[in-house]
Design a protein around this motif. Structure first.
Motif, PDB file in Angstrom:
ATOM      1  N   SER A 154       0.862  -1.184   0.000  1.00  0.00           N
ATOM      2  CA  SER A 154       0.000   0.000   0.000  1.00  0.00           C
ATOM      3  C   SER A 154       0.898   1.233   0.000  1.00  0.00           C
ATOM      4  O   SER A 154       2.106   1.137   0.241  1.00  0.00           O
ATOM      5  N   LEU A 155       0.317   2.391  -0.257  1.00  0.00           N
ATOM      6  CA  LEU A 155       1.100   3.624  -0.384  1.00  0.00           C
ATOM      7  C   LEU A 155       1.313   4.286   0.976  1.00  0.00           C
ATOM      8  O   LEU A 155       0.651   5.268   1.319  1.00  0.00           O
ATOM      9  N   HIS A 156       2.236   3.752   1.754  1.00  0.00           N
ATOM     10  CA  HIS A 156       2.692   4.405   2.978  1.00  0.00           C
ATOM     11  C   HIS A 156       4.093   4.933   2.695  1.00  0.00           C
ATOM     12  O   HIS A 156       5.086   4.213   2.818  1.00  0.00           O
ATOM     13  N   ALA A 157       4.179   6.208   2.323  1.00  0.00           N
ATOM     14  CA  ALA A 157       5.413   6.739   1.748  1.00  0.00           C
ATOM     15  C   ALA A 157       6.602   6.654   2.689  1.00  0.00           C
ATOM     16  O   ALA A 157       7.715   6.343   2.253  1.00  0.00           O
ATOM     17  N   SER A 158       6.405   6.937   3.973  1.00  0.00           N
ATOM     18  CA  SER A 158       7.538   6.920   4.901  1.00  0.00           C
ATOM     19  C   SER A 158       8.106   5.516   5.064  1.00  0.00           C
ATOM     20  O   SER A 158       9.282   5.352   5.399  1.00  0.00           O
ATOM     21  N   VAL A 159       7.289   4.506   4.810  1.00  0.00           N
ATOM     22  CA  VAL A 159       7.745   3.119   4.872  1.00  0.00           C
ATOM     23  C   VAL A 159       8.416   2.731   3.554  1.00  0.00           C
ATOM     24  O   VAL A 159       9.461   2.062   3.528  1.00  0.00           O
ATOM     25  N   LEU A 160       7.848   3.185   2.446  1.00  0.00           N
ATOM     26  CA  LEU A 160       8.356   2.810   1.129  1.00  0.00           C
ATOM     27  C   LEU A 160       9.688   3.472   0.806  1.00  0.00           C
ATOM     28  O   LEU A 160      10.631   2.831   0.355  1.00  0.00           O
ATOM     29  N   GLY A 161       9.766   4.801   0.987  1.00  0.00           N
ATOM     30  CA  GLY A 161      10.937   5.538   0.553  1.00  0.00           C
ATOM     31  C   GLY A 161      10.911   5.754  -0.953  1.00  0.00           C
ATOM     32  O   GLY A 161       9.989   5.334  -1.664  1.00  0.00           O
ATOM     33  N   PHE A 162      11.946   6.418  -1.465  1.00  0.00           N
ATOM     34  CA  PHE A 162      11.943   6.825  -2.871  1.00  0.00           C
ATOM     35  C   PHE A 162      11.981   5.644  -3.850  1.00  0.00           C
ATOM     36  O   PHE A 162      11.390   5.715  -4.932  1.00  0.00           O
ATOM     37  N   GLY A 163      12.691   4.559  -3.495  1.00  0.00           N
ATOM     38  CA  GLY A 163      12.850   3.448  -4.434  1.00  0.00           C
ATOM     39  C   GLY A 163      11.530   2.907  -4.954  1.00  0.00           C
ATOM     40  O   GLY A 163      11.244   2.976  -6.169  1.00  0.00           O
ATOM     41  N   PRO A 164      10.686   2.343  -4.096  1.00  0.00           N
ATOM     42  CA  PRO A 164       9.401   1.830  -4.558  1.00  0.00           C
ATOM     43  C   PRO A 164       8.482   2.914  -5.143  1.00  0.00           C
ATOM     44  O   PRO A 164       7.718   2.640  -6.070  1.00  0.00           O
TER      45      PRO A 164
END
Length: 396
Positions: free
Chosen positions: A53-63
């Protein structure tokens, strides 16, 4: 029209946390219900790129870079718009202090112009902010957060004295006079000021979360007018500490009177987003909140000076083109004040206007002295009195 809202930068009452000096409220705004119509599309994009899912702080720039092109196409497809409200916490403390001591409706010693004419109010507020030390600001905030009214009022004289010690640093005599008169009376009448509210939910009203929420409602009302569409629903990310307050403030503003309030040089309407509903949801259950989360995270990375990869930069570029920002900060509000004052400052003031200004100032000083004397007689604050008729220096 629908709005999907996320927040970041919440430190609760720990407003001096150096790691999070700003609080942000961000919204995805669409002309149809994004959660209902686009949830499957967003889930399919995430699966395609191996993202839960789109949780940006978990994903970071790569994903995020992997999904960015497809996500941007989806945003363009739904003609998505955005709104971001930034609250700089240090500026919030300064404005709260000014509202506490310089409100001419609650302090008979306060100058009427310096509180009721917006550009003058903000100008003096900025000046007062320059003489606030970290210690003064922290002591003032602890007064607002105090659980006991007696303890809160006991802090007033010390706060006022500490600011008065720095008044000589103000650049002009008139400001020094106004600030001194206001704070001396506040120091000597700690029983009079309306400073204390009991209960956690009531104190939530001081927090940046609520200031940001009012900014959000302003922004949504603006979109509603520009699009000529009513706002149907706000879907807000779950915030256990503030849920009740957010619901209450939405109900209060959406049901307020639509009649304009006329103030010197401006007109204000309290009612915002009438007829809309307010709903709290987890981000896992709301595709719209996930998009708001991601764009807000990218926005913060941009403000912090991070290098933004090309895919993320393309999303941000779209957000900047299709979005509005409200900036509750010294810089943001200061720019507004300078713009309003520029035309006045660049022109000569006619002699008759100067004379009218002097006459008005004399009348207001007469009123101020009258209110000070009346308070000593009956203990009533200015807002508790009816209309007052005074004789001007010319006998009118």
């Amino acid at each position: 029209m629908f709005a999907f809202v996320d927040e970041t930068g919440n430190t609760g009452s720990n407003i001096f946390d150096a790691a999070q000096p700003d609080f942000f409220t961000g919204a995805l705004i669409t002309k149809s219900n994004f959660d209902v119509l686009q949830k499957k599309s967003l889930s399919a994009l995430c699966r395609k790129h191996g993202i839960g899912s789109l949780h940006a702080s978990v994903l970071g720039f790569g994903p995020i870079e992997k999904i960015a092109p497809d996500l941007l196409n989806l945003l363009k497809k739904v003609d998505a718009r955005f709104f971001v409200s930034r609250v700089v916490k240090r500026y919030l403390v300064a404005t709260k202090l000014y509202d506490t001591f310089f409100d001419s409706g609650e302090n008979p010693a306060a100058n009427w112009n310096a509180y009721n004419v917006r550009v003058l109010k903000l100008t003096l507020c900025f000046k007062v902010a320059t003489i606030l030390t970290e210690e003064i600001a922290r002591e003032f905030w602890s007064m607002l957060m105090a659980r006991n009214e007696k303890q809160a009022r006991a802090k007033i004289p010390g706060i006022c004295d500490a600011i008065l010690e720095n008044v000589h640093l103000l650049a002009d005599q008139r400001s020094r006079d106004v600030v001194t008169e206001t704070l001396l009376w506040s120091r000597d009448h700690p029983e009079a000021l309306d400073i204390f509210i009991a209960g956690r939910q009531a104190k939530n009203g001081h927090m940046p979360n609520m200031v940001g929420f009012v900014g959000l409602l302003d922004g949504l009302e603006g979109f509603s007018k520009r699009w000529n569409r009513p706002l149907r629903k706000i879907v807000h990310d779950r915030q256990s500490q503030f849920e009740g307050s957010l619901e209450e403030w939405h109900r209060m503003f959406s049901n307020a009177s639509g009649e304009p309030i006329h103030l010197p040089g401006e007109k204000m309407v309290m009612r915002k987003v009438p007829g809309s509903t307010f709903e709290v949801s987890s981000s896992d259950d709301s595709a719209g909140i996930q998009v708001a989360d991601l764009t807000l995270w990218l926005f913060r990375q941009f403000l912090s000076g991070k290098d933004i990869p090309i895919g993320s930069a393309a999303i941000l570029s779209y957000v900047f083109k299709k979005g509005y920002q409200q900036d509750f900060s010294f810089q943001g509000v200061g720019d507004q004040v300078e713009e309003k004052l520029r035309d006045i400052m660049e022109k000569d003031i006619p002699a008759e206007a100067m004379e009218a200004g002097r006459s008005l100032r004399e009348q207001q000083e007469q009123l101020r002295q009258h209110l000070l004397a009346k308070y000593e007689e009956d203990g009533l604050m200015p807002y508790q009195r009816g209309p007052i008729k005074l004789v001007s220096p010319t006998g009118d």
